[in-house]
Design an enzyme around this catalytic site. Structure first.
Site, PDB file in Angstrom:
ATOM      1  N   GLY A  11      42.204  31.768  47.365  1.00  0.00           N
ATOM      2  CA  GLY A  11      41.688  32.470  48.548  1.00  0.00           C
ATOM      3  C   GLY A  11      40.406  31.846  49.074  1.00  0.00           C
ATOM      4  O   GLY A  11      39.689  31.154  48.355  1.00  0.00           O
ATOM      5  N   ARG A  15      34.422  36.324  53.676  1.00  0.00           N
ATOM      6  CA  ARG A  15      33.293  37.242  53.806  1.00  0.00           C
ATOM      7  C   ARG A  15      32.034  36.789  53.062  1.00  0.00           C
ATOM      8  O   ARG A  15      30.963  37.369  53.230  1.00  0.00           O
ATOM      9  CB  ARG A  15      33.703  38.653  53.338  1.00  0.00           C
ATOM     10  CG  ARG A  15      34.505  39.392  54.392  1.00  0.00           C
ATOM     11  CD  ARG A  15      35.008  40.706  53.861  1.00  0.00           C
ATOM     12  NE  ARG A  15      36.137  40.535  52.944  1.00  0.00           N
ATOM     13  CZ  ARG A  15      36.586  41.492  52.133  1.00  0.00           C
ATOM     14  NH1 ARG A  15      35.990  42.657  52.095  1.00  0.00           N
ATOM     15  NH2 ARG A  15      37.630  41.262  51.351  1.00  0.00           N
ATOM     16  N   LYS A  22      34.670  30.607  47.208  1.00  0.00           N
ATOM     17  CA  LYS A  22      34.218  31.850  46.573  1.00  0.00           C
ATOM     18  C   LYS A  22      34.186  31.768  45.050  1.00  0.00           C
ATOM     19  O   LYS A  22      33.219  32.197  44.428  1.00  0.00           O
ATOM     20  CB  LYS A  22      35.107  33.017  47.020  1.00  0.00           C
ATOM     21  CG  LYS A  22      34.706  34.328  46.358  1.00  0.00           C
ATOM     22  CD  LYS A  22      35.247  35.549  47.047  1.00  0.00           C
ATOM     23  CE  LYS A  22      36.679  35.805  46.674  1.00  0.00           C
ATOM     24  NZ  LYS A  22      37.155  37.072  47.252  1.00  0.00           N
ATOM     25  N   ASP A 102      38.193  35.756  41.194  1.00  0.00           N
ATOM     26  CA  ASP A 102      37.012  36.450  41.718  1.00  0.00           C
ATOM     27  C   ASP A 102      36.779  37.800  41.036  1.00  0.00           C
ATOM     28  O   ASP A 102      36.064  38.641  41.550  1.00  0.00           O
ATOM     29  CB  ASP A 102      37.120  36.613  43.240  1.00  0.00           C
ATOM     30  CG  ASP A 102      38.345  37.413  43.656  1.00  0.00           C
ATOM     31  OD1 ASP A 102      39.140  37.798  42.781  1.00  0.00           O
ATOM     32  OD2 ASP A 102      38.502  37.656  44.871  1.00  0.00           O
ATOM     33  N   LYS A 348       6.147  16.163  28.536  1.00  0.00           N
ATOM     34  CA  LYS A 348       7.474  15.612  28.834  1.00  0.00           C
ATOM     35  C   LYS A 348       7.802  14.508  27.862  1.00  0.00           C
ATOM     36  O   LYS A 348       6.966  13.628  27.636  1.00  0.00           O
ATOM     37  CB  LYS A 348       7.495  15.069  30.272  1.00  0.00           C
ATOM     38  CG  LYS A 348       8.869  14.600  30.702  1.00  0.00           C
ATOM     39  CD  LYS A 348       8.848  13.340  31.551  1.00  0.00           C
ATOM     40  CE  LYS A 348       8.560  12.107  30.717  1.00  0.00           C
ATOM     41  NZ  LYS A 348       8.669  10.852  31.463  1.00  0.00           N
TER      42      LYS A 348
HETATM   43  C1  UD1 Z   1      45.143  42.594  45.699  1.00  0.00           C
HETATM   44  C2  UD1 Z   1      46.308  43.506  45.383  1.00  0.00           C
HETATM   45  C3  UD1 Z   1      45.823  44.973  45.406  1.00  0.00           C
HETATM   46  C4  UD1 Z   1      44.665  45.161  44.447  1.00  0.00           C
HETATM   47  C5  UD1 Z   1      43.559  44.156  44.732  1.00  0.00           C
HETATM   48  C6  UD1 Z   1      42.531  44.235  43.639  1.00  0.00           C
HETATM   49  C7  UD1 Z   1      48.252  42.361  46.316  1.00  0.00           C
HETATM   50  C8  UD1 Z   1      49.240  42.364  47.400  1.00  0.00           C
HETATM   51  N1  UD1 Z   1      47.333  43.311  46.373  1.00  0.00           N
HETATM   52  O1  UD1 Z   1      44.743  42.877  47.013  1.00  0.00           O
HETATM   53  O2  UD1 Z   1      46.887  45.832  45.047  1.00  0.00           O
HETATM   54  O3  UD1 Z   1      44.164  46.490  44.552  1.00  0.00           O
HETATM   55  O4  UD1 Z   1      44.081  42.819  44.756  1.00  0.00           O
HETATM   56  O5  UD1 Z   1      41.408  43.475  43.992  1.00  0.00           O
HETATM   57  O6  UD1 Z   1      48.331  41.584  45.422  1.00  0.00           O
HETATM   58  N2  UD1 Z   1      44.998  34.678  46.388  1.00  0.00           N
HETATM   59  C9  UD1 Z   1      45.569  33.439  46.299  1.00  0.00           C
HETATM   60  N3  UD1 Z   1      46.508  33.084  47.219  1.00  0.00           N
HETATM   61  C10 UD1 Z   1      46.908  33.905  48.210  1.00  0.00           C
HETATM   62  C11 UD1 Z   1      46.314  35.173  48.294  1.00  0.00           C
HETATM   63  C12 UD1 Z   1      45.370  35.536  47.360  1.00  0.00           C
HETATM   64  O7  UD1 Z   1      45.253  32.653  45.400  1.00  0.00           O
HETATM   65  O8  UD1 Z   1      47.761  33.496  48.978  1.00  0.00           O
HETATM   66  C13 UD1 Z   1      44.018  35.063  45.391  1.00  0.00           C
HETATM   67  C14 UD1 Z   1      42.669  35.341  45.974  1.00  0.00           C
HETATM   68  O9  UD1 Z   1      41.863  34.191  46.000  1.00  0.00           O
HETATM   69  C15 UD1 Z   1      42.097  36.386  45.022  1.00  0.00           C
HETATM   70  C16 UD1 Z   1      43.343  37.121  44.528  1.00  0.00           C
HETATM   71  O10 UD1 Z   1      44.429  36.265  44.793  1.00  0.00           O
HETATM   72  O11 UD1 Z   1      41.477  35.782  43.907  1.00  0.00           O
HETATM   73  C17 UD1 Z   1      43.555  38.464  45.203  1.00  0.00           C
HETATM   74  O12 UD1 Z   1      43.752  38.250  46.571  1.00  0.00           O
HETATM   75  P1  UD1 Z   1      43.180  39.218  47.675  1.00  0.00           P
HETATM   76  O13 UD1 Z   1      43.552  38.730  49.011  1.00  0.00           O
HETATM   77  O14 UD1 Z   1      41.746  39.482  47.445  1.00  0.00           O
HETATM   78  O15 UD1 Z   1      44.040  40.532  47.366  1.00  0.00           O
HETATM   79  P2  UD1 Z   1      43.743  41.966  47.893  1.00  0.00           P
HETATM   80  O16 UD1 Z   1      44.172  42.071  49.299  1.00  0.00           O
HETATM   81  O17 UD1 Z   1      42.342  42.322  47.595  1.00  0.00           O
HETATM   82 CA    CA Z   2      41.355  40.919  49.764  1.00  0.00          CA
END
Ligand code: UD1
Ligand code: CA
Length: 454
Positions: A11, A15, A22, A102, A348
């Site tokens: 990701g 933000r 990140k 993260d 040093k």
């Molecule tokens: C996800 C969960 C949600 C949960 C939340 C907890 C899904 C659909 N939803 O939502 O149920 O409550 O985490 O924080 O899974 N990432 C990738 N590739 C992508 C998308 C995301 O590597 O294509 C990684 C991001 O970098 C991150 C993690 O997956 O480390 C979670 O992705 P994020 O988009 O933050 O998920 P949420 O929408 O927060």
């Molecule tokens: Ca998210």
């Protein structure tokens, strides 16, 4: 059964408003992803697969020394898609522990409990009950059993009242991942392939979904912006402080103490406020660290007292030493027992022998100083000729007068003495006196120039 760890780290982290990906943002001095990798390594798993995308090369470079498999997710099409790209390298059997890059603070014990409870069912997740569950995927239960995870954006008003959330940490059978992930669709509010949809697939296949909650809420807190990063930093620091106090460290105020790395302590160590400890540090029994000190990669032996605002980097300090206030020990400073280093003294790449003292205003660089020597206030080792560094050797029991310039390479013998204000350019023999300064001129009844009044 063997376990593979999959870490989602592709990701963007929009933000954070940062040029740094990140997962490379630091928490307690180390990248978020570094915390996750360390915890995974401690679980002694088969393999660690990290999914990277945004800022890819930077992320890989930051962990070049780690034994990790990297899988690229070129386009971030959702968490389900992220795990799907690992299928070509994912074993057919065993379990996968799925973590987020993260979510740095999750504890090994929590993950072990998740693995243990998921073994029987083939799928399990970490959930958490929060007073405010806004934004998270909600855990829908019926008769206590998990029925679905519904993303906030897809949830009905009723579902949005649910306080139990999905933390994004799962443990799933690899055979099932191979079976389910190719079937994911992106028919939802965000047009993403949701990993959470595997819950419905598991139920359709007659599996029960295991779940556990973490011992501490901060374990599953994610970082999306700098406010959350700062908040998590405080929680992590508070947690580390508690662990140190449990080991017997006297932290005068745990809210004003920062550890960015690893600290090994003896008994009755006392640390005053606003101290920062970085890298790998060791403080022996009864060591006292005064307010405002910064200590990096340094070992300090028993009974040593450090007065306020002293700075250390890559130094080794003996027992019963006195340092500061306002002292600076730079890389390669090695102090034997009972040395005294006073205010505004910089050391040093210098070894200082047992009981030697440099109590005020000195620079000691590239020097070797014996035992029992006294370095006068304002002494400078002139170690640098603009190109090369040269060494100063000072013997046992030598006495360097105040305000000396020791022009290296130069050597002062055992028991030798130098006069105040000397610029020493040639070696001084054992037990001899060297004075190098212009003779004082004295004029009797001297009249200073007078101001002429207009
Ligand atoms: C996800 C969960 C949600 C949960 C939340 C907890 C899904 C659909 N939803 O939502 O149920 O409550 O985490 O924080 O899974 N990432 C990738 N590739 C992508 C998308 C995301 O590597 O294509 C990684 C991001 O970098 C991150 C993690 O997956 O480390 C979670 O992705 P994020 O988009 O933050 O998920 P949420 O929408 O927060
Ligand atoms: Ca998210």
């Amino acid at each position: 059964m063997s376990t593979t760890v999959i870490i989602l780290a592709a990701g963007k982290g929009t933000r954070m408003r940062s040029s740094l990906p990140k997962v490379l943002q630091p928490l307690a001095g180390r990248p978020l992803l570094g915390h996750v990798i360390e915890t995974a390594k401690n679980l002694q798993v088969e393999d660690i697969i990290t999914i990277f995308g945004h800022g890819g090369p930077l992320v890989q470079q930051a962990f070049a020394d780690e034994n990790i498999q990297w899988v690229e997710q070129a386009e971030q099409l959702g968490t389900g898609h992220a795990v799907k790209v690992t299928l070509p390298v994912l074993p057919d059997s065993g379990m996968s522990l799925i973590l987020s890059g993260d979510v740095p603070c999750v504890q090994q014990s929590t993950l072990q409990r998740l693995i243990d409870s998921s073994m029987a069912t083939g799928i399990g997740l970490v959930t958490l009950t929060l007073p405010d569950s806004t934004g998270y995927g909600r855990i829908v239960r019926k008769d206590g059993k998990i029925q679905a995870i519904v993303e906030h954006k897809d949830a009905s008003d009723g579902q949005r009242q649910i306080k139990e959330i999905n933390t994004g940490i799962y443990c799933v059978s690899n055979a099932r991942l191979h079976q389910w992930l190719p079937q994911l669709s992106n028919n939802n509010a965000q047009g993403e392939y949701y990993l959470t949809d595997i819950v419905a697939m598991a139920l359709a296949d007659g599996l029960e979904i295991a779940s556990i909650q973490p011992e501490l809420a901060f374990e599953v807190e994610g970082v999306n912006d700098r406010t959350q990063l700062a908040a998590l930093e405080r929680e992590f620091q508070a947690w580390q402080a508690v662990k140190l106090m449990q080991q017997g460290v006297h932290l005068i105020d745990p809210t004003r103490f920062d550890l960015r790395g690893k600290l090994t302590v003896g008994q009755d160590v006392r640390i005053d406020i606003n101290v920062i400890i970085e890298g790998n540090c060791e403080l022996g029994d009864r060591v006292e660290i005064g307010a405002g000190c910064i200590i990096r990669n340094t070992r300090i032996a028993a009974g040593t007292r450090v007065q306020p605002y002293s700075i250390f980097e890559d130094a080794v300090v003996g027992a019963d030493v006195q340092i500061g206030p306002f002292a600076r020990l730079r890389p390669g400073a090695r102090l034997a027992d009972q040395v005294h280093i006073g205010n505004f003294v910089e050391v040093k790449n210098t070894q200082i022998g047992h009981g030697s003292k440099a109590n005020h205003l000195a620079y000691l660089g590239d020097a070797e100083i014996g035992a029992g020597a006294n370095i006068g206030a304002g002494t400078i080792t002139c170690n640098y000729d603009g190109v090369n560094k040269h060494k100063t050797v000072i013997g046992d029991d030598a006495f360097i007068g105040t305000n000396n310039s020791l022009v290296a390479p130069v050597s002062i013998g055992t028991g030798a003495t130098t006069g105040a204000g000397s610029t020493i350019t040639r070696d001084v023999a054992d037990h001899s006196l060297a004075v190098e300064r212009a003779k004082q001129i004295s004029k009797e009844n001297y009249q200073r120039p007078q101001k002429v009044r207009k």
